[in-house]
Design a protein around this motif. Structure first.
Motif, PDB file in Angstrom:
ATOM      1  N   THR A   1       0.851  -1.185   0.000  1.00  0.00           N
ATOM      2  CA  THR A   1       0.000   0.000   0.000  1.00  0.00           C
ATOM      3  C   THR A   1       0.891   1.242   0.000  1.00  0.00           C
ATOM      4  O   THR A   1       2.074   1.167   0.329  1.00  0.00           O
ATOM      5  CB  THR A   1      -0.903   0.030   1.246  1.00  0.00           C
ATOM      6  OG1 THR A   1      -0.078   0.057   2.414  1.00  0.00           O
ATOM      7  CG2 THR A   1      -1.828  -1.177   1.273  1.00  0.00           C
ATOM      8  N   TYR A   2       0.308   2.367  -0.377  1.00  0.00           N
ATOM      9  CA  TYR A   2       1.088   3.608  -0.370  1.00  0.00           C
ATOM     10  C   TYR A   2       1.525   3.968   1.044  1.00  0.00           C
ATOM     11  O   TYR A   2       2.573   4.564   1.243  1.00  0.00           O
ATOM     12  CB  TYR A   2       0.277   4.753  -0.986  1.00  0.00           C
ATOM     13  CG  TYR A   2       0.267   4.686  -2.497  1.00  0.00           C
ATOM     14  CD1 TYR A   2       1.401   4.992  -3.233  1.00  0.00           C
ATOM     15  CD2 TYR A   2      -0.879   4.300  -3.174  1.00  0.00           C
ATOM     16  CE1 TYR A   2       1.401   4.912  -4.613  1.00  0.00           C
ATOM     17  CE2 TYR A   2      -0.900   4.228  -4.553  1.00  0.00           C
ATOM     18  CZ  TYR A   2       0.255   4.540  -5.273  1.00  0.00           C
ATOM     19  OH  TYR A   2       0.249   4.462  -6.634  1.00  0.00           O
ATOM     20  N   LYS A   3       0.737   3.593   2.015  1.00  0.00           N
ATOM     21  CA  LYS A   3       1.090   3.869   3.406  1.00  0.00           C
ATOM     22  C   LYS A   3       2.346   3.091   3.816  1.00  0.00           C
ATOM     23  O   LYS A   3       3.165   3.583   4.595  1.00  0.00           O
ATOM     24  CB  LYS A   3      -0.086   3.479   4.306  1.00  0.00           C
ATOM     25  CG  LYS A   3       0.043   3.950   5.722  1.00  0.00           C
ATOM     26  CD  LYS A   3      -1.239   3.683   6.486  1.00  0.00           C
ATOM     27  CE  LYS A   3      -1.207   4.316   7.847  1.00  0.00           C
ATOM     28  NZ  LYS A   3      -2.467   4.117   8.562  1.00  0.00           N
ATOM     29  N   LEU A  38      -0.066   0.364  -4.321  1.00  0.00           N
ATOM     30  CA  LEU A  38       1.003   0.601  -5.291  1.00  0.00           C
ATOM     31  C   LEU A  38       0.925  -0.484  -6.366  1.00  0.00           C
ATOM     32  O   LEU A  38       0.890  -1.665  -6.040  1.00  0.00           O
ATOM     33  CB  LEU A  38       2.359   0.567  -4.580  1.00  0.00           C
ATOM     34  CG  LEU A  38       3.594   0.862  -5.418  1.00  0.00           C
ATOM     35  CD1 LEU A  38       3.589   2.315  -5.879  1.00  0.00           C
ATOM     36  CD2 LEU A  38       4.841   0.589  -4.597  1.00  0.00           C
ATOM     37  N   GLN A  39       0.894  -0.105  -7.625  1.00  0.00           N
ATOM     38  CA  GLN A  39       0.714  -1.059  -8.720  1.00  0.00           C
ATOM     39  C   GLN A  39       2.065  -1.634  -9.162  1.00  0.00           C
ATOM     40  O   GLN A  39       2.482  -1.510 -10.308  1.00  0.00           O
ATOM     41  CB  GLN A  39       0.002  -0.383  -9.893  1.00  0.00           C
ATOM     42  CG  GLN A  39      -1.370   0.139  -9.555  1.00  0.00           C
ATOM     43  CD  GLN A  39      -2.313  -0.965  -9.102  1.00  0.00           C
ATOM     44  OE1 GLN A  39      -2.531  -1.934  -9.813  1.00  0.00           O
ATOM     45  NE2 GLN A  39      -2.857  -0.824  -7.907  1.00  0.00           N
ATOM     46  N   GLY A  40       2.741  -2.279  -8.246  1.00  0.00           N
ATOM     47  CA  GLY A  40       4.024  -2.924  -8.515  1.00  0.00           C
ATOM     48  C   GLY A  40       5.141  -2.261  -7.743  1.00  0.00           C
ATOM     49  O   GLY A  40       5.294  -1.037  -7.770  1.00  0.00           O
ATOM     50  N   ILE A  41       5.917  -3.062  -7.045  1.00  0.00           N
ATOM     51  CA  ILE A  41       7.019  -2.534  -6.243  1.00  0.00           C
ATOM     52  C   ILE A  41       8.127  -1.978  -7.131  1.00  0.00           C
ATOM     53  O   ILE A  41       8.939  -1.161  -6.690  1.00  0.00           O
ATOM     54  CB  ILE A  41       7.554  -3.618  -5.258  1.00  0.00           C
ATOM     55  CG1 ILE A  41       8.496  -3.012  -4.206  1.00  0.00           C
ATOM     56  CG2 ILE A  41       8.244  -4.741  -6.001  1.00  0.00           C
ATOM     57  CD1 ILE A  41       7.828  -2.066  -3.274  1.00  0.00           C
ATOM     58  N   ASP A  42       8.137  -2.348  -8.426  1.00  0.00           N
ATOM     59  CA  ASP A  42       9.159  -1.831  -9.331  1.00  0.00           C
ATOM     60  C   ASP A  42       8.992  -0.343  -9.615  1.00  0.00           C
ATOM     61  O   ASP A  42       9.886   0.284 -10.174  1.00  0.00           O
ATOM     62  CB  ASP A  42       9.188  -2.626 -10.631  1.00  0.00           C
ATOM     63  CG  ASP A  42       7.852  -2.661 -11.337  1.00  0.00           C
ATOM     64  OD1 ASP A  42       6.846  -2.223 -10.756  1.00  0.00           O
ATOM     65  OD2 ASP A  42       7.828  -3.152 -12.487  1.00  0.00           O
TER      66      ASP A  42
END
Length: 178
Positions: free
Chosen positions: A87-89, A126-130
């Motif tokens: 998550t963004y958090k 978040l749409q992918g940790i990359d």
């Protein structure tokens, strides 16, 4: 032992030399040590973390590959395994841990959520940790089985085995800071 002439020779043994001398390149020796003594930093954020823990248990046994030492301190780890929904958090905490890890370091995105956000197409995920840190190996699945985790870590070992020399890594680091 018959060697394949198309394959590069990384080590040699001459039986005529006394004292069991082995000749190799420094890069090959360093990469061999790095790939066989990886210390993962488990960043277990959701259900994929259970499968990552199962891969370290006796049935699947990551210790066969030199990865049994899970480090919960980023200063002692060299492989971050991001498993689960980011998550963004939580993203800034993941980035902070990544920045505290010493070089050389590698990242494994485990599962659909860590790789692409999974089924969560929302403002909070978040749409992918990359998008935050560089990823070396992606492990697919929701959640991936322990066998897939082991295969992904073996692919990372192959990648480490073929990496550039230590001087090339030093040059990249010096270019970054200047």
């Amino acid at each position: 032992m018959v060697s394949d002439p198309s394959q590069p020779l990384h080590a040699a043994y001459d039986s005529k030399i006394e004292g069991n001398v082995i000749i190799t390149k420094v890069d090959a020796a360093i990469n061999w040590m790095r790939k066989n003594s990886m210390w993962p930093m488990p960043m277990g954020l959701a259900c994929c973390a259970i499968e990552m823990m199962a891969a370290a248990c006796s049935r699947f046994d990551l210790s066969r590959f030199g990865m049994e030492v899970m480090r919960f301190s980023p200063r002692q780890a060299d492989v971050m395994i991001v498993s689960g929904t980011v998550t963004y958090k939580m993203a800034l905490a993941v980035k902070r841990v990544w920045d505290q890890m010493p070089e050389p370091k590698w990242c494994v995105a485990m599962g659909a959520c860590a790789s692409s956000g999974g089924m969560y197409r929302s403002y909070a995920v978040l749409q992918g940790i990359d998008r935050l840190i560089p990823v070396d190996v992606y492990i697919s699945g929701c959640p991936p089985r322990p066998e897939a985790v082991i295969e992904g870590l073996m692919k990372l070992q192959k990648k480490i085995e073929g990496e550039e020399s230590t001087m090339a890594q030093k040059k990249e680091f010096l270019d970054q800071i200047s």
